[in-house]
Motif scaffolding. Structure first.
Motif, PDB file in Angstrom:
ATOM      1  N   ILE A   1       0.835  -1.203   0.000  1.00  0.00           N
ATOM      2  CA  ILE A   1       0.000   0.000   0.000  1.00  0.00           C
ATOM      3  C   ILE A   1       0.868   1.251   0.000  1.00  0.00           C
ATOM      4  N   GLN A   2       1.920   1.228   0.780  1.00  0.00           N
ATOM      5  CA  GLN A   2       2.812   2.380   0.779  1.00  0.00           C
ATOM      6  C   GLN A   2       3.525   2.539  -0.562  1.00  0.00           C
ATOM      7  N   HIS A   3       3.854   1.424  -1.183  1.00  0.00           N
ATOM      8  CA  HIS A   3       4.448   1.478  -2.521  1.00  0.00           C
ATOM      9  C   HIS A   3       3.442   2.040  -3.528  1.00  0.00           C
ATOM     10  N   LEU A   4       2.180   1.632  -3.391  1.00  0.00           N
ATOM     11  CA  LEU A   4       1.122   2.139  -4.269  1.00  0.00           C
ATOM     12  C   LEU A   4       0.976   3.648  -4.112  1.00  0.00           C
ATOM     13  N   ALA A   5       0.911   4.108  -2.873  1.00  0.00           N
ATOM     14  CA  ALA A   5       0.767   5.542  -2.613  1.00  0.00           C
ATOM     15  C   ALA A   5       1.979   6.316  -3.107  1.00  0.00           C
ATOM     16  N   ALA A   6       3.166   5.737  -2.947  1.00  0.00           N
ATOM     17  CA  ALA A   6       4.387   6.409  -3.409  1.00  0.00           C
ATOM     18  C   ALA A   6       4.388   6.544  -4.926  1.00  0.00           C
ATOM     19  N   GLY A   7       3.899   5.525  -5.625  1.00  0.00           N
ATOM     20  CA  GLY A   7       3.815   5.598  -7.076  1.00  0.00           C
ATOM     21  C   GLY A   7       2.859   6.682  -7.529  1.00  0.00           C
ATOM     22  N   MET A   8       1.722   6.800  -6.845  1.00  0.00           N
ATOM     23  CA  MET A   8       0.770   7.857  -7.170  1.00  0.00           C
ATOM     24  C   MET A   8       1.386   9.236  -6.943  1.00  0.00           C
ATOM     25  N   THR A   9       2.106   9.373  -5.824  1.00  0.00           N
ATOM     26  CA  THR A   9       2.756  10.646  -5.524  1.00  0.00           C
ATOM     27  C   THR A   9       3.809  10.976  -6.560  1.00  0.00           C
ATOM     28  N   GLU A  10       4.574   9.994  -6.979  1.00  0.00           N
ATOM     29  CA  GLU A  10       5.608  10.210  -7.988  1.00  0.00           C
ATOM     30  C   GLU A  10       4.995  10.667  -9.310  1.00  0.00           C
ATOM     31  N   ARG A  11       3.872  10.041  -9.714  1.00  0.00           N
ATOM     32  CA  ARG A  11       3.210  10.461 -10.952  1.00  0.00           C
ATOM     33  C   ARG A  11       2.683  11.885 -10.837  1.00  0.00           C
ATOM     34  N   LEU A  12       2.172  12.223  -9.663  1.00  0.00           N
ATOM     35  CA  LEU A  12       1.687  13.584  -9.439  1.00  0.00           C
ATOM     36  C   LEU A  12       2.822  14.589  -9.601  1.00  0.00           C
ATOM     37  N   GLU A  13       3.949  14.324  -8.976  1.00  0.00           N
ATOM     38  CA  GLU A  13       5.064  15.266  -9.032  1.00  0.00           C
ATOM     39  C   GLU A  13       5.609  15.403 -10.449  1.00  0.00           C
ATOM     40  N   ALA A  14       5.689  14.278 -11.176  1.00  0.00           N
ATOM     41  CA  ALA A  14       6.179  14.338 -12.551  1.00  0.00           C
ATOM     42  C   ALA A  14       5.216  15.117 -13.441  1.00  0.00           C
ATOM     43  N   THR A  15       3.916  14.923 -13.229  1.00  0.00           N
ATOM     44  CA  THR A  15       2.930  15.626 -14.046  1.00  0.00           C
ATOM     45  C   THR A  15       2.910  17.112 -13.718  1.00  0.00           C
ATOM     46  N   ALA A  16       3.094  17.464 -12.436  1.00  0.00           N
ATOM     47  CA  ALA A  16       3.134  18.876 -12.054  1.00  0.00           C
ATOM     48  C   ALA A  16       4.300  19.595 -12.715  1.00  0.00           C
ATOM     49  N   GLN A  17       5.403  18.881 -12.942  1.00  0.00           N
ATOM     50  CA  GLN A  17       6.533  19.471 -13.641  1.00  0.00           C
ATOM     51  C   GLN A  17       6.258  19.612 -15.130  1.00  0.00           C
ATOM     52  N   ALA A  18       5.551  18.603 -15.690  1.00  0.00           N
ATOM     53  CA  ALA A  18       5.284  18.615 -17.131  1.00  0.00           C
ATOM     54  C   ALA A  18       4.145  19.550 -17.500  1.00  0.00           C
ATOM     55  N   VAL A  19       3.174  19.727 -16.588  1.00  0.00           N
ATOM     56  CA  VAL A  19       1.994  20.557 -16.854  1.00  0.00           C
ATOM     57  C   VAL A  19       1.912  21.604 -15.750  1.00  0.00           C
ATOM     58  N   PRO A  20       2.439  22.787 -15.956  1.00  0.00           N
ATOM     59  CA  PRO A  20       2.490  23.804 -14.893  1.00  0.00           C
ATOM     60  C   PRO A  20       1.124  24.142 -14.298  1.00  0.00           C
ATOM     61  N   ALA A  21       0.067  23.997 -15.056  1.00  0.00           N
ATOM     62  CA  ALA A  21      -1.265  24.323 -14.534  1.00  0.00           C
ATOM     63  C   ALA A  21      -1.650  23.443 -13.356  1.00  0.00           C
ATOM     64  N   LEU A  22      -1.030  22.282 -13.241  1.00  0.00           N
ATOM     65  CA  LEU A  22      -1.355  21.367 -12.143  1.00  0.00           C
ATOM     66  C   LEU A  22      -0.646  21.749 -10.846  1.00  0.00           C
ATOM     67  N   ALA A  23       0.475  22.413 -10.938  1.00  0.00           N
ATOM     68  CA  ALA A  23       1.341  22.651  -9.786  1.00  0.00           C
ATOM     69  C   ALA A  23       0.633  23.304  -8.599  1.00  0.00           C
ATOM     70  N   PRO A  24      -0.234  24.316  -8.782  1.00  0.00           N
ATOM     71  CA  PRO A  24      -0.869  24.937  -7.613  1.00  0.00           C
ATOM     72  C   PRO A  24      -1.757  23.991  -6.804  1.00  0.00           C
TER      73      PRO A  24
END
Length: 484
Positions: A288-311
């Protein structure tokens, strides 16, 4: 043939001579222009630096009129995150003619100017009914042909001579319909191993589940490594896909809750059969912690790729943190094989009102190992709930209550069969719905930027403190309805 065959080497011919050395000398200049423009090309935004020929098979000799060549080609691309170029392997079926007739102009890739194909027109063979028919005839006849192996269900009668036409829907693969009787999905981006879109429908058919069209024939690569290349299934003629049905209901002002409830029941039946037919698992603290970490990693990568998501990243991250905390506290969840990319466009309703579920490939952008891993069924449910939201936001005026009623009805229908309401796992459902919305943001930003406001509206809602109101943002102004 070596896996590292260069663009200057001729692959070992599978059936008949492929000509002098340098097959890709003819094709590479054309593919550099054509391949990145295709809907199913995954590496958009990064230039192709080289091609590697992985396998080649002549389905019709190149001296014929036309010739038909099957290729597995790896497109090398530079990646900022990788120390060396990476690339995906693509399945290409190429027609070869001395001159392309006007009726095939839309299929044209280009005219080769060097190498063994110099002076010949090269085109996408799947848009040529004659060559698509050759592929169909091979599926009717099991056996090995060079680097390809064809197989079929012997209990199914496959008639000859069915006319072929490409399915016009926007897809990450290519689908051909034969005589309104069968549909062939050709996987363009090839991954080693068995594709879930063959594996899962076969398992469901063997278990007696009628909610999924059973594969009748398929073909695979045997070198340089085994991989599923295409699956032939019954074409559910007269059925309507759930996305179009939902849009029609919205346009006509009709209630869709009965359809949503029935679709929830069908989804639960498919999940139940998969759980009984294939191995299951239990997700514990570490998973479960690995699952949550993967979701967090995708969020951070997408926030870098799509600035509109960052806020909104901090608010979205709380959903994944809450999931990790539950795992740390000892909470567990059942996991099993699931659809992996469930939405309204992956469902078909027959004239009698019965629903079928199709396209079990999962999200093609995700690694095959991830798509075949047992996961909570709530992931599929979250995908369908996001799809109802997509439909509601594509309608003018925006119909938030329509989506709310459909989402509730779908969960009620699911619970009536499974015995468990997905809304009873709010933290898990919220995490998966948030992860799906983040995925949608990246997809729309890369492929359909005009539609970025749709997932961004969900992002705003999901970033609010939990529990958040169902709908909080005004409807985005959109140019046209998206295919889902």
């Amino acid at each position: 043939m070596s896996k590292a065959a260069s663009t200057r080497n001729t692959p070992r011919p599978a059936a008949g001579p492929l000509g002098p050395a340098g097959l890709l000398d003819s094709l590479a200049p054309l593919l550099h222009e054509w391949l990145p423009r295709q809907r199913w090309f995954a590496g958009k935004g990064r230039p192709v630096t080289a091609f590697t020929l992985r396998a080649a098979t002549e389905l019709l000799p190149l001296g014929a009129a036309p010739g038909l060549l099957h290729l597995l080609v790896q497109a090398q691309q530079d990646s900022p995150a990788a120390a060396r170029p990476t690339g995906d392997c693509y399945q290409l079926l190429l027609g070869v003619r001395t001159a392309l007739p006007p009726r095939l102009a839309a299929a044209r890739i280009g005219r080769a100017h060097e190498g063994p194909l110099a002076g010949l027109d090269i085109y996408d063979a799947l848009l040529d009914p004659r060559l698509a028919g050759v592929l169909f005839e091979r599926l009717r006849t099991p056996g090995q042909l060079g680097a390809l192996r064809f197989d079929r269900n012997p209990a199914t009668v496959i008639p000859t001579g069915l006319p072929a036409r490409p399915l016009g829907a926007e897809q990450s693969n290519t689908s051909l319909v034969y005589g309104d009787t069968f549909i062939l999905k050709v996987f363009r981006r090839v991954h080693p191993g068995s594709n879930p879109d063959l594996e899962l429908p076969l398992a469901l058919a063997q278990a007696g589940c009628a909610r999924v069209p059973a594969p009748v024939a398929w073909y695979e690569a045997t070198e340089p490594e085994p991989a599923t290349l295409g699956v032939l299934q019954p074409f559910l003629y007269g059925s309507e896909d759930g996305w179009q049905l939902a849009l029609h209901a919205l346009a006509d002002g009709h209630d869709f809750t009965a359809g949503a409830r029935a679709l929830g029941r069908a989804t639960a039946e498919v999940h139940g059969t998969l759980a009984s037919a294939l191995p299951t698992a239990v997700l514990r603290k570490q998973q479960i912690q690995h699952l949550a970490a993967g979701m967090t990693e995708r969020l951070e990568a997408t926030a870098q790729a799509v600035p509109a998501l960052a806020p909104y990243a901090a608010g979205l991250r709380t959903a994944f943190d809450a999931l990790a905390e539950l795992g740390h506290a000892g909470r567990t969840w059942a996991a099993q094989r699931i659809h992996g990319d469930l939405h309204l466009g992956q469902s078909l309703r027959a004239k009698d009102g019965e629903w079928s579920v199709i396209d079990f490939e999962g999200e093609p952008a995700r690694p095959l190992a991830e798509r075949t891993r047992p996961q909570p069924v709530v992931r599929d449910v979250a995908g369908m709930l996001r799809s109802f939201d997509y439909a509601a936001r594509s309608h003018r005026p925006w119909a938030p209550q329509w989506a709310t009623h459909c989402r509730d009805a779908y969960c009620e229908g699911y619970a009536s069969v499974s015995g468990a309401d997905p809304r009873g796992e709010p933290e898990l459902l919220r995490a998966y719905e948030t992860d799906k919305a983040v995925y949608e943001v990246l997809y729309e930003a890369r492929n359909r930027p005009d539609w970025l406001p749709v997932p961004m509206a969900a992002i705003q809602r999901l970033s609010l403190p939990f529990p958040a109101p169902t709908f909080t943002t005004p409807a985005p102004k959109l140019p046209r309805r998206p295919p889902q």
